[in-house]
Scaffold this motif. Sequence first.
Motif, PDB file in Angstrom:
ATOM      1  N   GLY A 122      21.724 -18.104-110.665  1.00 16.71           N
ATOM      2  CA  GLY A 122      23.176 -18.048-110.477  1.00 16.71           C
ATOM      3  C   GLY A 122      23.549 -18.101-109.007  1.00 16.71           C
ATOM      4  O   GLY A 122      22.867 -18.734-108.201  1.00 16.71           O
ATOM      5  N   TYR A 123      24.622 -17.432-108.654  1.00 17.68           N
ATOM      6  CA  TYR A 123      25.114 -17.460-107.279  1.00 17.68           C
ATOM      7  C   TYR A 123      24.706 -16.192-106.522  1.00 17.68           C
ATOM      8  O   TYR A 123      24.515 -15.132-107.118  1.00 17.68           O
ATOM      9  N   SER A 124      24.625 -16.333-105.198  1.00 14.27           N
ATOM     10  CA  SER A 124      24.355 -15.196-104.320  1.00 14.27           C
ATOM     11  C   SER A 124      25.236 -15.339-103.083  1.00 14.27           C
ATOM     12  O   SER A 124      25.177 -16.349-102.380  1.00 14.27           O
ATOM     13  N   ILE A 125      26.064 -14.330-102.824  1.00 17.65           N
ATOM     14  CA  ILE A 125      26.952 -14.364-101.649  1.00 17.65           C
ATOM     15  C   ILE A 125      26.230 -13.706-100.486  1.00 17.65           C
ATOM     16  O   ILE A 125      26.047 -12.486-100.461  1.00 17.65           O
ATOM     17  N   THR A 126      25.816 -14.494 -99.528  1.00 16.95           N
ATOM     18  CA  THR A 126      25.022 -13.946 -98.431  1.00 16.95           C
ATOM     19  C   THR A 126      25.889 -13.434 -97.280  1.00 16.95           C
ATOM     20  O   THR A 126      25.431 -12.613 -96.490  1.00 16.95           O
ATOM     21  N   GLU A 127      27.126 -13.943 -97.155  1.00 18.05           N
ATOM     22  CA  GLU A 127      28.014 -13.492 -96.082  1.00 18.05           C
ATOM     23  C   GLU A 127      29.462 -13.717 -96.477  1.00 18.05           C
ATOM     24  O   GLU A 127      29.765 -14.554 -97.337  1.00 18.05           O
ATOM     25  N   LEU A 128      30.344 -13.001 -95.800  1.00 20.29           N
ATOM     26  CA  LEU A 128      31.774 -13.293 -95.849  1.00 20.29           C
ATOM     27  C   LEU A 128      32.224 -13.598 -94.436  1.00 20.29           C
ATOM     28  O   LEU A 128      31.916 -12.844 -93.504  1.00 20.29           O
ATOM     29  N   ASP A 129      32.940 -14.682 -94.249  1.00 21.50           N
ATOM     30  CA  ASP A 129      33.404 -15.078 -92.923  1.00 21.50           C
ATOM     31  C   ASP A 129      34.926 -15.066 -92.930  1.00 21.50           C
ATOM     32  O   ASP A 129      35.557 -15.840 -93.648  1.00 21.50           O
ATOM     33  N   SER A 130      35.510 -14.191 -92.129  1.00 20.72           N
ATOM     34  CA  SER A 130      36.972 -14.110 -92.090  1.00 20.72           C
ATOM     35  C   SER A 130      37.559 -14.908 -90.926  1.00 20.72           C
ATOM     36  O   SER A 130      38.778 -14.984 -90.775  1.00 20.72           O
ATOM     37  N   VAL A 131      36.705 -15.498 -90.067  1.00 18.21           N
ATOM     38  CA  VAL A 131      37.165 -16.429 -89.020  1.00 18.21           C
ATOM     39  C   VAL A 131      36.370 -17.724 -89.202  1.00 18.21           C
ATOM     40  O   VAL A 131      35.594 -18.119 -88.339  1.00 18.21           O
ATOM     41  N   PRO A 132      36.557 -18.366 -90.331  1.00 16.78           N
ATOM     42  CA  PRO A 132      35.652 -19.476 -90.648  1.00 16.78           C
ATOM     43  C   PRO A 132      36.059 -20.785 -89.999  1.00 16.78           C
ATOM     44  O   PRO A 132      37.241 -21.096 -89.845  1.00 16.78           O
ATOM     45  N   GLY A 133      35.076 -21.586 -89.645  1.00 23.37           N
ATOM     46  CA  GLY A 133      35.312 -22.974 -89.309  1.00 23.37           C
ATOM     47  C   GLY A 133      35.037 -23.813 -90.543  1.00 23.37           C
ATOM     48  O   GLY A 133      34.618 -23.310 -91.582  1.00 23.37           O
ATOM     49  N   GLY A 134      35.285 -25.093 -90.432  1.00 22.31           N
ATOM     50  CA  GLY A 134      34.915 -26.013 -91.490  1.00 22.31           C
ATOM     51  C   GLY A 134      36.030 -26.411 -92.428  1.00 22.31           C
ATOM     52  O   GLY A 134      35.878 -27.394 -93.162  1.00 22.31           O
ATOM     53  N   PHE A 135      37.158 -25.682 -92.433  1.00 28.60           N
ATOM     54  CA  PHE A 135      38.167 -26.067 -93.429  1.00 28.60           C
ATOM     55  C   PHE A 135      38.920 -27.329 -93.023  1.00 28.60           C
ATOM     56  O   PHE A 135      39.412 -28.065 -93.884  1.00 28.60           O
ATOM     57  N   GLY A 136      38.997 -27.625 -91.708  1.00 27.93           N
ATOM     58  CA  GLY A 136      39.586 -28.894 -91.288  1.00 27.93           C
ATOM     59  C   GLY A 136      38.687 -30.056 -91.676  1.00 27.93           C
ATOM     60  O   GLY A 136      39.147 -31.082 -92.195  1.00 27.93           O
ATOM     61  N   PHE A 279      28.153  -5.167 -96.373  1.00 26.95           N
ATOM     62  CA  PHE A 279      27.365  -5.341 -97.597  1.00 26.95           C
ATOM     63  C   PHE A 279      26.383  -4.182 -97.779  1.00 26.95           C
ATOM     64  O   PHE A 279      26.036  -3.822 -98.898  1.00 26.95           O
ATOM     65  N   GLY A 280      25.912  -3.629 -96.669  1.00 27.15           N
ATOM     66  CA  GLY A 280      25.047  -2.449 -96.751  1.00 27.15           C
ATOM     67  C   GLY A 280      25.814  -1.249 -97.288  1.00 27.15           C
ATOM     68  O   GLY A 280      25.286  -0.449 -98.074  1.00 27.15           O
ATOM     69  N   LEU A 281      27.062  -1.109 -96.875  1.00 29.42           N
ATOM     70  CA  LEU A 281      27.900  -0.015 -97.386  1.00 29.42           C
ATOM     71  C   LEU A 281      28.173  -0.211 -98.880  1.00 29.42           C
ATOM     72  O   LEU A 281      28.244   0.755 -99.635  1.00 29.42           O
ATOM     73  N   PHE A 282      28.358  -1.467 -99.279  1.00 22.96           N
ATOM     74  CA  PHE A 282      28.636  -1.729-100.695  1.00 22.96           C
ATOM     75  C   PHE A 282      27.471  -1.282-101.576  1.00 22.96           C
ATOM     76  O   PHE A 282      27.679  -0.764-102.681  1.00 22.96           O
ATOM     77  N   ILE A 307      26.219  -9.895-104.503  1.00 23.00           N
ATOM     78  CA  ILE A 307      25.890  -9.511-103.122  1.00 23.00           C
ATOM     79  C   ILE A 307      24.444  -9.020-103.064  1.00 23.00           C
ATOM     80  O   ILE A 307      24.086  -8.052-103.738  1.00 23.00           O
ATOM     81  N   PRO A 308      23.600  -9.664-102.278  1.00 22.15           N
ATOM     82  CA  PRO A 308      22.202  -9.221-102.179  1.00 22.15           C
ATOM     83  C   PRO A 308      22.115  -7.806-101.595  1.00 22.15           C
ATOM     84  O   PRO A 308      22.971  -7.402-100.787  1.00 22.15           O
ATOM     85  N   ARG A 309      21.083  -7.096-101.993  1.00 24.55           N
ATOM     86  CA  ARG A 309      20.897  -5.752-101.418  1.00 24.55           C
ATOM     87  C   ARG A 309      20.709  -5.874 -99.900  1.00 24.55           C
ATOM     88  O   ARG A 309      19.969  -6.739 -99.408  1.00 24.55           O
TER      89      ARG A 309
END
Length: 469
Positions: A122-136, A279-282, A307-309
Amino acid sequence: MKTAIADPIDRCEHIKQELTDWGLYGEMEEAPGEVWRISPEPFPLSRKDVEYLENLGSHLLTFYQGLNQLYFDSIKGRAPVWISEYLDEGKPSDLLTLSRMKRFKTHLPRIIRPDIMVTESGYSITELDSVPGGFGRTSGLMSLYGEQHELVGQKEGGIPRLFWEMMEALSGKENCRVAIVVSDEAKDYRSEMDYLCGILQEQGAQVTVCHPKEILFQETGLYIDNGKGPQELDAVYRFFELFDLLNIPKAELISYSVKKGKVAVTPPYKPQLEEKLSFGLFHHPSLADWWEKYLGSETFSLLSHLIPRTWILDNRPLPPQAVIPGLKIQGRAVSDWSELLPLTQKERELVVKTSGFSPLSWGSRGVVVGHDVSSEDWQATLHERLDRFPNEPSILQEFHKGKRFVISYLDEERQVLREMQSRVRLTPYYFVVKGKTRLGGILATLCPQDKKKIHGMTDAVMVPCCIAD
């Protein structure tokens, strides 16, 4: 693509030429980060997967809301103080003071972009980026692959429309005036912001891309001069990192205007929401009840699987009877980081990442994959990252191996299509508009299967995602 091009090689050449004309694709000698392998087709996702990913945005927004609440609960003594202490490590006091201001208490990133690995299970979310590039760039790719395919995000209007609706909602004003402020550190993304800005301007939007030094400050607010005299800004899209503030011209004036409520800004000045250690806090067992109560059982269960451990590389010694929660070697609990030093290559299927508040936090520069380096480098990395605590915390995360996919691409030298065994990272772009998340598009980055780090590179294929027939 105004006319569908039947021949796949011609289609690749057309895509490359259009991207080059738009400034989104450069020759290797000039811009290594802007060259990738061109595929004639987008990356297909089943309708079931697309529906899943569309719904994922609301769960991630709830996660951000939870992280924000947990931080302020910790500050107020309603949750353990070590939570906010971890999230604050290495950040300057003036930035923390700004982030805690009452007027910003509920502010969250308006673009949410997870890094999602597609694995066999399935899927694994390795990071969350709140200042992401790439959408342009993704917006440009969507305009080229959308002629013959139903692309993910099209039904919502695509990235330019959602970006603008998001900025209007942020400013609380229709037909607002917006500046996308791009720092020197983020200059590699300037061309894609120029592209997005051009699309929006053609649609009548009052938007400008500028360097921080082009921002004009007055006590009444921030202004931009595009040759017609100073024009007051309603909102700013902050495309610079908080760790880089000391190097950004007029950063203090911009943050002063934000603090005084003279201009709206996103992402907010909240470094605690950009920390990878969240993610560690989660996954911390003593916080599980808090997370489940706040998120609700559905979101908590879903994210627990996605979210991976993750563990915070804290160099302080544990009491003799304590263990690092959930971290085991061959079924044996770990009580000291030194127990990780002699791990074999097979046992080192772990990833070390630096803090979100670091120049090494983007572009995989601070990422070390344990089984991809020598034993000596693994040990040196652990020592180095532990030594950096608390000034620059790092995390340890489980490695999730990507599923294999076959993708075709153009071999430009021989003018033939080739197939590549690859692994894929999906980066959906969720825009938060009036409290709801809307999916604008998904970029698929496919790297050769022997690569452990999946990110933009010259031998990667980057395409938007479509809905499979």
